[in-house]
Design a protein around this motif. Structure first.
Motif, short mmCIF file in Angstrom:
data_model
loop_
_atom_site.label_atom_id
_atom_site.label_comp_id
_atom_site.label_asym_id
_atom_site.label_seq_id
_atom_site.Cartn_x
_atom_site.Cartn_y
_atom_site.Cartn_z
N SER A 108 3.42 -6.08 4.34
CA SER A 108 2.79 -4.77 4.48
C SER A 108 3.88 -3.70 4.51
N GLY A 109 3.47 -2.46 4.40
CA GLY A 109 4.42 -1.36 4.55
C GLY A 109 5.00 -1.34 5.96
N PHE A 110 4.15 -1.66 6.93
CA PHE A 110 4.60 -1.69 8.33
C PHE A 110 5.74 -2.70 8.48
N ASN A 113 9.18 -1.74 7.02
CA ASN A 113 10.05 -0.96 7.90
C ASN A 113 10.69 -1.83 8.98
N HIS A 134 6.35 8.05 10.53
CA HIS A 134 5.29 7.07 10.79
C HIS A 134 5.65 6.09 11.91
N SER A 136 5.51 2.97 12.11
CA SER A 136 6.25 1.77 11.72
C SER A 136 7.75 2.06 11.57
N ASP A 178 9.66 10.13 6.15
CA ASP A 178 8.46 9.85 5.35
C ASP A 178 8.60 10.64 4.05
N ASP A 207 10.39 6.58 3.25
CA ASP A 207 9.20 5.74 3.27
C ASP A 207 8.13 6.47 2.47
N ALA A 209 5.12 5.69 1.38
CA ALA A 209 3.79 5.04 1.41
C ALA A 209 2.68 5.91 0.78
N HIS A 210 2.70 7.20 1.08
CA HIS A 210 1.66 8.08 0.52
C HIS A 210 2.12 8.80 -0.75
N THR A 238 4.38 0.91 0.17
CA THR A 238 3.25 0.06 0.53
C THR A 238 2.44 -0.26 -0.72
N SER A 240 -0.66 -1.10 -0.17
CA SER A 240 -1.97 -1.05 0.49
C SER A 240 -2.68 0.29 0.28
N LYS A 241 -2.01 1.25 -0.29
CA LYS A 241 -2.64 2.57 -0.46
C LYS A 241 -3.00 2.76 -1.92
N GLY A 247 0.25 -5.09 1.17
CA GLY A 247 1.63 -5.53 1.00
C GLY A 247 2.56 -4.35 1.13
#
Ligand SMILES: *Cc1c(COP(=O)(O)O)cnc(C)c1O
Length: 394
Positions: A108-110, A113, A134, A136, A178, A207, A209-210, A238, A240-241, A247
């Motif tokens: 995961s992204g979490f 990190n 974030h 994480s 982020d 990071d 993620a978004h 990530t 997952s988004k 992942g």
């Protein structure tokens, strides 16, 4: 419940009284523009399914085919017997997509990190972190044992002040931000952060993620958006988004990734992504690399929705991305707003403390390429009605 756990009840009551209790809704349908939530069909404004890939036919087919060929579970951590040729292929394809030398996928992204931060810095080192980073990143930083120093949100002057005052007191220094801040939808000034960190011999990590699947050419992320290829040391991401699966990944130069293969604890001590997950991520990369259509539609939808909301008089904060916060202030108002939206057929979650600061509660609207124009218009109309009824709009 035993006496030793009675405090939990007191804490839960406290959350309810403060309007901060999180009621988790149950979905009875795949992700998409519309959902069945607690048995009711509602317009979805909550998911990170930016590109509509979470239920995309090509991802679904890739996952099914992978199950036929590989089964489900990896049955081991990657370093022992859990790396299939699929995982190796995903790592290579992620690196190509990002335009870096190498990448490593994680659960995961979490966990990405938790994997990378403690592998790069330890007790003799410092982490300089944006104050709104974030959870994480915060947890990965704490795990590393490094001294954690914060700078004011996206304030490059303050980052430079911390570097100037503190850099010489530490062996290594890791600057982390982020890419896109998930609650406000603002983009980190990564170009300026790079310029500053470069002068202080600091490792730079973002990071994204978004930002993946959202920013940059065809969704290649924040590094591409700012044309910083080869300049940002570590990109966490990530799957997952926007990728619509689950992942995480760390991308950078070959030496960093080689080091993570040897030292990253979630890589060494936790099993890998399942075969259907990996295959679906590979299909997501195919979709993204073949066309920018979904990313273009996402931005078109986001611009339209935001402009209309602002036109009605809603405060959509600092966002420059498809994340559209509708600022309401008190958590209790945000919760009431969310309930009334739901009753009218819109799923928009209230977000309050501790996810955002006290007094900054909001409904966070997540726009997706999966939305049709009619969906957005319907959502806008309902926001308008609820906004007037609750006195948020005149
Ligand atoms: C969502 C998010 C994560 C966690 O990603 P998962 O894959 O859901 O674990 C990590 N970092 C940031 C900045 C995020 O927004």
């Amino acid at each position: 419940m035993s006496e030793s756990l009675a405090w939990i009840n007191t804490e839960l009551e406290g959350l309810r009284d403060a309007g901060l209790y999180n009621h988790i809704r149950t979905l009875g349908s795949p992700q998409g523009a519309w959902l069945i939530v607690d048995g009711k069909k509602v317009l979805n404004f909550c998911s990170n399914n930016y590109l509509g890939l979470a239920n995309h036919p090509r991802l679904v087919k890739a996952a099914k085919d992978a199950i036929d060929q590989y089964g489900i579970g990896p049955a081991a951590v990657r370093s022992i017997a859990g790396t299939m040729d699929l995982h190796v292929k995903l790592d290579r394809r992620l690196a190509e997509f990002k335009g870096v030398e190498a990448a490593i996928s994680l659960q995961s992204g979490f966990t990405a990190n938790l994997a990378v931060i403690p592998a790069l810095v330890g007790k003799e080192d410092a982490i300089i972190s944006d104050e709104l980073n974030h959870a994480s990143i915060i947890d990965g930083s704490r795990l590393s044992g490094a001294k954690i120093l914060r700078y004011a949100h996206s304030d490059v002057g303050d980052l430079e002040r911390v570097l100037k005052e503190q850099r010489r007191n530490f062996r290594r220094c890791l600057v982390i931000t982020d890419g896109v801040f998930s609650m406000d939808g603002d983009v980190a000034p990564l170009d300026k952060i790079y310029e500053v960190t470069q002068n202080y011999e600091a490792i730079l990590m973002v990071d994204d993620a978004h930002g993946e699947g959202v920013l940059g050419h065809g969704g290649r992320g924040i590094v591409d958006h700012f044309h910083l290829h080869g300049k940002v040391d570590v990109e966490v991401g990530t799957l997952s988004k926007a990728f619509g699966v689950v992942g995480g990944c760390v991308a950078g130069n070959t030496k960093i990734v080689e080091w993570l293969h040897q030292r990253a604890r979630p890589f060494l001590f936790s099993s890998a992504m399942t075969a259907p997950d990996v295959a679906a991520c590979l299909a997501a990369l195919d979709v993204l690399e073949e066309s920018t259509e979904l990313v273009d539609r996402l931005w078109e939808n986001a611009r339209y929705f935001k402009k209309e909301m602002q036109g009605m008089g809603f405060d959509t904060g600092q966002s420059t991305t498809p994340i559209t916060p509708v600022m309401l202030g008190e958590a209790s108002l945000a919760q009431q707003f969310s309930r009334e939206l739901f009753a009218a057929g819109v799923f928009g979650m209230a977000i309050g403390f501790p996810t955002v600061a006290r007094g900054k509660a909001r409904i966070r609207v997540m726009i997706s390429a999966a939305h049709q124009r009619e969906d957005l218009d319907q959502g806008l109309e309902i926001f308008c009605t609820v906004g007037r009824r609750l006195g948020v709009l005149n």
